[in-house]
Design a protein around this motif. Structure first.
Motif, PDB file in Angstrom:
ATOM      1  N   VAL A 193      40.606  33.540  81.832  1.00 42.76           N
ATOM      2  CA  VAL A 193      41.783  32.678  81.738  1.00 42.76           C
ATOM      3  C   VAL A 193      41.682  31.676  80.584  1.00 42.76           C
ATOM      4  CG1 VAL A 193      42.600  32.852  84.110  1.00 42.76           C
ATOM      5  CG2 VAL A 193      40.785  31.244  83.542  1.00 42.76           C
ATOM      6  N   ARG A 194      40.452  31.552  80.045  1.00 41.43           N
ATOM      7  CA  ARG A 194      40.313  30.786  78.799  1.00 41.43           C
ATOM      8  C   ARG A 194      39.638  31.694  77.777  1.00 41.43           C
ATOM      9  NH1 ARG A 194      37.083  25.785  80.559  1.00 41.43           N
ATOM     10  NH2 ARG A 194      37.382  24.992  78.461  1.00 41.43           N
ATOM     11  N   ARG A 201      30.859  32.123  73.974  1.00 40.43           N
ATOM     12  CA  ARG A 201      31.136  30.744  74.379  1.00 40.43           C
ATOM     13  C   ARG A 201      32.634  30.500  74.534  1.00 40.43           C
ATOM     14  NH1 ARG A 201      26.752  26.994  73.027  1.00 40.43           N
ATOM     15  NH2 ARG A 201      25.091  28.236  72.130  1.00 40.43           N
ATOM     16  N   LEU A 202      32.946  29.549  75.382  1.00 37.66           N
ATOM     17  CA  LEU A 202      34.340  29.161  75.544  1.00 37.66           C
ATOM     18  C   LEU A 202      34.837  28.524  74.256  1.00 37.66           C
ATOM     19  CD1 LEU A 202      34.402  27.546  79.086  1.00 37.66           C
ATOM     20  CD2 LEU A 202      35.623  29.594  78.373  1.00 37.66           C
ATOM     21  N   ILE A 250      37.873  34.119  65.615  1.00 39.36           N
ATOM     22  CA  ILE A 250      38.636  35.044  66.441  1.00 39.36           C
ATOM     23  C   ILE A 250      38.428  34.672  67.910  1.00 39.36           C
ATOM     24  CG2 ILE A 250      38.777  37.477  67.138  1.00 39.36           C
ATOM     25  CD1 ILE A 250      37.753  38.164  64.297  1.00 39.36           C
ATOM     26  N   ARG A 251      39.518  34.598  68.650  1.00 40.94           N
ATOM     27  CA  ARG A 251      39.405  34.327  70.081  1.00 40.94           C
ATOM     28  C   ARG A 251      39.525  35.631  70.853  1.00 40.94           C
ATOM     29  NH1 ARG A 251      43.951  29.680  70.183  1.00 40.94           N
ATOM     30  NH2 ARG A 251      44.980  31.362  69.065  1.00 40.94           N
ATOM     31  N   LEU A 252      38.749  35.735  71.911  1.00 39.30           N
ATOM     32  CA  LEU A 252      38.834  36.920  72.763  1.00 39.30           C
ATOM     33  C   LEU A 252      39.445  36.541  74.109  1.00 39.30           C
ATOM     34  CD1 LEU A 252      38.149  39.827  73.757  1.00 39.30           C
ATOM     35  CD2 LEU A 252      35.903  38.937  74.397  1.00 39.30           C
ATOM     36  N   TYR A 253      40.556  37.195  74.416  1.00 41.14           N
ATOM     37  CA  TYR A 253      41.141  37.100  75.753  1.00 41.14           C
ATOM     38  C   TYR A 253      40.726  38.362  76.493  1.00 41.14           C
ATOM     39  CZ  TYR A 253      44.041  33.458  73.761  1.00 41.14           C
ATOM     40  OH  TYR A 253      44.472  32.305  73.146  1.00 41.14           O
TER      41      TYR A 253
END
Ligand code: ZN
Ligand code: ZN
Length: 251
Positions: free
Chosen positions: A58-59, A67-68, A84-87
């Motif tokens: 969810v984050r 890491r968050l 890059i963010r991973l969902y």
């Protein structure tokens, strides 16, 4: 060649047998072979309950170190503003392993679509907020796709694009060379080497990524090497941002 034909006819024969079996008996839960929940074509109540409880992403996290997002300053790989963010939906463990393997290698496509929809029930809102322009599946190499007949990432990506209202563009990136399956390589640095510069932009498609928001889709993310390499030719075009969505995270 002959072996290929024999393998294929085996698959077809098995397929017919499975269809025939299904005609004779009511479908059962894919997780436990128990009775299905009312109006649910895939799961019984308890398997669905268990699956829903596995939702973790969810984050967004950094796909390289896990890491968050909020702790990004702690680590080099996620401190750049272009990070890059991973969902992702759940950890690659317990029944997620079994379900994803069934979807990927045993042709249970409806399971893949269902897992994606369950994931989007929980993460769709979050993804919509990011206003992505394009959704891009990680491409399989032509030969591997012909053998498997479908690309699992395309099936997930198509479902994601419909739900979040972004354009699905399956043919903009292609594999310029064959690579080994990442899951068969045990050392992290070898996984990075395996996919280095393996992807390129199909320029004649004319997709313009400048200032755009792109979501790359894969079934599982482990080291982040594959999605990083897929993002490489896109990032060279100065997009606004590139993120990743996966069903499971195994890092
Ligand atoms: Zn069940
Ligand atoms: Zn990181």
């Amino acid at each position: 060649m002959i072996k290929g034909i024999l393998d294929r006819s085996g698959v077809i024969a098995r397929g017919i047998f499975e269809d025939f079996k299904q005609l004779l008996s009511p479908p059962l839960c894919i997780g436990c072979d128990g009775d299905l929940a009312d109006n649910d074509p895939v799961f019984c109540e308890s398997c669905l309950e268990s699956l829903k409880s596995k939702c973790r992403g969810v984050r967004p996290i950094c796909p390289f170190c896990g890491r968050l997002d909020s702790t990004r300053k702690n680590n080099g790989c996620c401190s750049r503003s272009s990070a890059i963010r991973l969902y992702y939906w759940g950890r690659y463990e317990d029944e997620m392993v079994e379900y994803i393997l069934k979807f990927k290698f045993h042709g249970v496509l409806e399971l893949g679509i269902r897992l994606t929809n369950e994931a989007l029930n929980q993460l769709g809102e979050l993804l919509r907020k990011n206003d992505y322009d394009y959704v891009i599946p990680v491409p399989l190499h032509g030969r591997r796709q012909r053998r498997r007949e479908y690309n699992q990432s395309e099936i997930i990506a198509r479902t994601v694009s419909r739900t979040i209202g972004a354009e699905y563009i399956p043919d903009s990136i292609f594999r310029v060379r064959s690579t080994k399956q990442q899951a068969k390589i045990h050392y992290e640095n070898e996984r990075w080497e395996n996919v280095e510069n393996a992807f390129s932009l199909l320029s004649k498609k004319g997709v313009d990524f400048v200032g755009r928001r792109v979501l790359i889709v894969d079934d599982i993310v482990t080291t982040g090497a594959t999605v990083y390499e897929v993002s490489r030719p896109i990032r060279e075009q100065n997009p606004d941002r590139v993120d990743v969505f996966s069903l499971a995270y195994a890092g």
